[in-house]
Design an enzyme around this catalytic site. Structure first.
Site, PDB file in Angstrom:
ATOM      1  N   LYS A   8       0.899   4.488   7.271  1.00  0.00           N
ATOM      2  CA  LYS A   8       0.355   5.427   5.428  1.00  0.00           C
ATOM      3  C   LYS A   8       1.120   6.881   5.723  1.00  0.00           C
ATOM      4  O   LYS A   8       1.697   6.988   6.696  1.00  0.00           O
ATOM      5  CB  LYS A   8      -1.190   5.616   5.708  1.00  0.00           C
ATOM      6  CG  LYS A   8      -2.126   4.115   5.839  1.00  0.00           C
ATOM      7  CD  LYS A   8      -1.872   3.833   5.185  1.00  0.00           C
ATOM      8  CE  LYS A   8      -2.828   2.546   5.082  1.00  0.00           C
ATOM      9  NZ  LYS A   8      -2.594   1.982   4.228  1.00  0.00           N
ATOM     10  N   SER A  12       0.929  -1.190   0.204  1.00  0.00           N
ATOM     11  CA  SER A  12       0.320   0.114  -0.159  1.00  0.00           C
ATOM     12  C   SER A  12       1.047   0.958  -0.125  1.00  0.00           C
ATOM     13  O   SER A  12      -0.036   2.238  -0.478  1.00  0.00           O
ATOM     14  CB  SER A  12      -0.597   0.044   1.209  1.00  0.00           C
ATOM     15  OG  SER A  12      -0.336   0.280   2.450  1.00  0.00           O
TER      16      SER A  12
END
Length: 183
Positions: free
Chosen positions: A84, A18
């Site tokens: 993230k 990701s």
């Protein structure tokens, strides 16, 4: 060493793609913990997504006390940690249009860390980030369970700054790509 791990830095292994190209599956990273809640747009952070993304339940009572005591020395039982990039902070307005372009407070964000241009066709969104929270996205937008994927969850996809464990400051494995992270 245990105190340093709990209070200063903690290591993590990147579990998914990701965050590619910035981080790859299997990369080992260091999260710097001092002042972790003093965040800025563009920083890559590790955070506890258990409550933020409604992935589990918080411990209360004696169990909660033991969980918090473990956190002080870097032991994370029952947590689901994510890595993230912060794209917006409290008070910001995030807009992602049909064109896939990220806009924060009306300005287009130049995302040099993305491998390809943003992809058109995703559902558009407009959200206000509340005070004390951040909006996070993966660098691999097509393959990231980030704030966008949790807009309907309790908390609306926002990550409370208190859930941030630390800023990702370095990669130490694999050896051929060790060094500090650049955004």
């Amino acid at each position: 060493m245990v105190v340093a791990r709990g209070a200063v830095a903690e290591t993590f292994t990147v579990p998914s793609s990701s965050m590619t190209p910035t981080l790859r599956p299997g990369d080992r990273i260091v999260a710097w913990k001092p002042h972790a809640q003093q965040v800025s747009r563009g920083e890559v952070v590790v955070f506890n997504a258990t409550d933020a993304f409604a992935l589990g339940s918080s411990s209360t009572g004696v169990a909660g006390w033991f969980r918090e005591a473990g956190h002080l020395v870097g032991i994370r039982v029952g947590e689901i940690d994510y890595v993230k990039r912060i794209v917006a902070i409290g008070g910001d307005t995030v807009v992602i249009g049909h064109d896939g372009i990220l806009r924060v407070n009306g300005s287009v964000v130049r995302e040099r860390y993305l491998r390809t241009s943003p992809q058109a066709g995703g559902p558009p969104l407009r959200v206000e980030v509340p005070a004390g929270a951040v909006f996070v996205l993966g660098d691999n937008r097509a393959n990231s369970q980030d704030s966008r994927a949790h807009l309907g969850s309790p908390g609306g996809g926002m990550v409370p700054v208190d859930d941030i464990i630390g800023r990702v400051t370095a990669r130490y494995w694999p050896l051929d790509s060790w060094g500090t992270l650049s955004g």
